[in-house]
Design an enzyme around this catalytic site. Sequence first.
Site, PDB file in Angstrom:
ATOM      1  N   CYS A  71      29.483  23.835  12.029  1.00 53.30           N
ATOM      2  CA  CYS A  71      28.871  25.149  12.216  1.00 53.30           C
ATOM      3  C   CYS A  71      27.451  25.075  12.761  1.00 53.30           C
ATOM      4  O   CYS A  71      26.865  26.104  13.118  1.00 53.30           O
ATOM      5  CB  CYS A  71      28.895  25.920  10.902  1.00 53.30           C
ATOM      6  SG  CYS A  71      30.563  26.055  10.226  1.00 53.30           S
ATOM      7  N   HIS A  78      21.684  31.097   7.350  1.00 54.32           N
ATOM      8  CA  HIS A  78      23.077  30.673   7.471  1.00 54.32           C
ATOM      9  C   HIS A  78      23.940  31.611   6.636  1.00 54.32           C
ATOM     10  O   HIS A  78      24.968  32.093   7.114  1.00 54.32           O
ATOM     11  CB  HIS A  78      23.221  29.226   7.021  1.00 54.32           C
ATOM     12  CG  HIS A  78      24.566  28.640   7.299  1.00 54.32           C
ATOM     13  ND1 HIS A  78      25.111  28.586   8.570  1.00 54.32           N
ATOM     14  CD2 HIS A  78      25.503  28.094   6.465  1.00 54.32           C
ATOM     15  CE1 HIS A  78      26.301  28.037   8.515  1.00 54.32           C
ATOM     16  NE2 HIS A  78      26.574  27.734   7.259  1.00 54.32           N
ATOM     17  N   GLU A  85      20.217  27.933  -0.096  1.00 52.26           N
ATOM     18  CA  GLU A  85      19.382  28.315   1.052  1.00 52.26           C
ATOM     19  C   GLU A  85      18.205  29.182   0.603  1.00 52.26           C
ATOM     20  O   GLU A  85      17.081  29.011   1.076  1.00 52.26           O
ATOM     21  CB  GLU A  85      20.207  29.046   2.110  1.00 52.26           C
ATOM     22  CG  GLU A  85      19.433  29.316   3.387  1.00 52.26           C
ATOM     23  CD  GLU A  85      20.282  29.868   4.515  1.00 52.26           C
ATOM     24  OE1 GLU A  85      19.782  29.932   5.667  1.00 52.26           O
ATOM     25  OE2 GLU A  85      21.447  30.247   4.263  1.00 52.26           O
ATOM     26  N   LYS A 106      26.148  37.406   9.412  1.00 57.08           N
ATOM     27  CA  LYS A 106      27.545  37.049   9.167  1.00 57.08           C
ATOM     28  C   LYS A 106      28.242  38.086   8.301  1.00 57.08           C
ATOM     29  O   LYS A 106      29.469  38.156   8.281  1.00 57.08           O
ATOM     30  CB  LYS A 106      27.637  35.679   8.501  1.00 57.08           C
ATOM     31  CG  LYS A 106      27.288  34.502   9.392  1.00 57.08           C
ATOM     32  CD  LYS A 106      27.503  33.188   8.651  1.00 57.08           C
ATOM     33  CE  LYS A 106      27.107  31.996   9.519  1.00 57.08           C
ATOM     34  NZ  LYS A 106      25.639  31.885   9.678  1.00 57.08           N
ATOM     35  N   HIS A 114      31.842  34.526  10.210  1.00 62.78           N
ATOM     36  CA  HIS A 114      31.290  33.208  10.524  1.00 62.78           C
ATOM     37  C   HIS A 114      31.978  32.666  11.766  1.00 62.78           C
ATOM     38  O   HIS A 114      33.149  32.310  11.730  1.00 62.78           O
ATOM     39  CB  HIS A 114      31.511  32.283   9.329  1.00 62.78           C
ATOM     40  CG  HIS A 114      30.793  30.982   9.415  1.00 62.78           C
ATOM     41  ND1 HIS A 114      30.125  30.562  10.537  1.00 62.78           N
ATOM     42  CD2 HIS A 114      30.629  29.986   8.482  1.00 62.78           C
ATOM     43  CE1 HIS A 114      29.593  29.385  10.321  1.00 62.78           C
ATOM     44  NE2 HIS A 114      29.886  29.009   9.074  1.00 62.78           N
ATOM     45  N   PHE A 141      29.647  21.630   7.930  1.00 57.09           N
ATOM     46  CA  PHE A 141      30.379  20.627   7.161  1.00 57.09           C
ATOM     47  C   PHE A 141      29.971  19.236   7.648  1.00 57.09           C
ATOM     48  O   PHE A 141      29.832  18.995   8.857  1.00 57.09           O
ATOM     49  CB  PHE A 141      31.884  20.796   7.330  1.00 57.09           C
ATOM     50  CG  PHE A 141      32.468  21.978   6.580  1.00 57.09           C
ATOM     51  CD1 PHE A 141      31.704  22.732   5.721  1.00 57.09           C
ATOM     52  CD2 PHE A 141      33.803  22.296   6.744  1.00 57.09           C
ATOM     53  CE1 PHE A 141      32.249  23.796   5.019  1.00 57.09           C
ATOM     54  CE2 PHE A 141      34.364  23.373   6.046  1.00 57.09           C
ATOM     55  CZ  PHE A 141      33.592  24.124   5.191  1.00 57.09           C
TER      56      PHE A 141
END
Length: 420
Positions: free
Chosen positions: A166, A306, A317, A338, A343, A406
């Site tokens: 991502c 994110h 975060e 998002k 996403h 990831f």
Amino acid sequence: MELKRVVVTGLGAITPLGNDVASTWDALLKGVSGAGPITLFDASEFKTQFACEVKNFDPLKYFSAKEVRKLDRYTQFALAATQESMADSGLDLEKVNKDRAGVIFSAGIGGISTFEQEVGNYAVAPEKGPRFSPFFIPKMIADIAAGQISMVYGFRGPNFGIVSACASSTHALIDAYNYIRLGKADLIVSGGAEAAITVSGVGGFNAMHALSTRNDSPETASRPFSASRDGFVMGEGSACLILEELEHALARGAKIYAEVVGGGMSADAYHLTATHPEGLGAKLVMQNALDDAHMAPEEIDYINVHGTSTPVGDKSEAKAILEVFGDHAYNLNISSTKSMTGHLLGATGALEALICVKTIDESIVPPTINHAEGDDDPEIDSKLNFTFNHAQKREVNAALSNTFGFGGHNASIIVKKFTK
């Protein structure tokens, strides 16, 4: 060596909220959700039966029928977004030195629908032997969007794709920024594309328990930083930015949206899929971006986080933002778009960098939607301004965008208002 300055001169997007930048931006400011039942395949047996699909996208508007057969859906999105960004930039291709014009365009997964189709065809009739299309591999691979864009416009400069889950398209933008400021190119088409709302895409993320399963209310399923969040909502689409060396842009009288001033990268070095619970990688990547931009934390006005709506990720975060920005964290506008777009995986960084550019250009911050009164997470500081539910007008001189992938890949990019 004196580094060149890098500016943004063109924007393009294909998203679950609209098939161009204007409609996407309008929907973001209105707090519209792009989520709905999956139509791209029969998801009735899946734990998650909804996603943020691109709607009313007609590839024949952009390509011939023959070309469509050679392009995976993710590459179609990439080329369509690039077409808009090129038109927006006002570039005259007859006057561009194409040896110094490049393409760095990414995907996290690439042509997964092509892979499913080709392998599925073989599985249905294995007795006929391995019969695969000659376009199978060049449709599927994650770098092919960059190659296709370069061929359309004849750009012979740096050309490749980056795969870092991502974080892919933020890494692409940072690389484009670095190539230009080092004098290796005059302009680079950069961004990302993804089209992974497929049987294996949704099934695979379901198996990891990564996706929201709120099938009774898709529009409210993505609720970053709220206590009731239960996973991310998958999206698809593409975003493209034209990055250009400042003097090159000024010489042709280009519209300049913003300046790219810094990029940071880091690794969590912790877990295959989970962010570090203390936000160590997130803290490091934001600090690296600030250092690269030679900026103090107090100079940032807005962070597009994110913020995927996962239980651990959002919490870590928020913790990292507090550690990096200290008391100034409470002066920031923070939002997770998002919550509306879903996403977009490998395309998400480019889209959210584009959104940061728009906040600077329009002096308004899009919201984080789907937050209900009483749904505060006690482990997230409620004094942070997550721009819940309604866009907020404010002057944005500098904005930071975070993307985490990831594998522990982290990337942050900073854009600021252009001044000569």
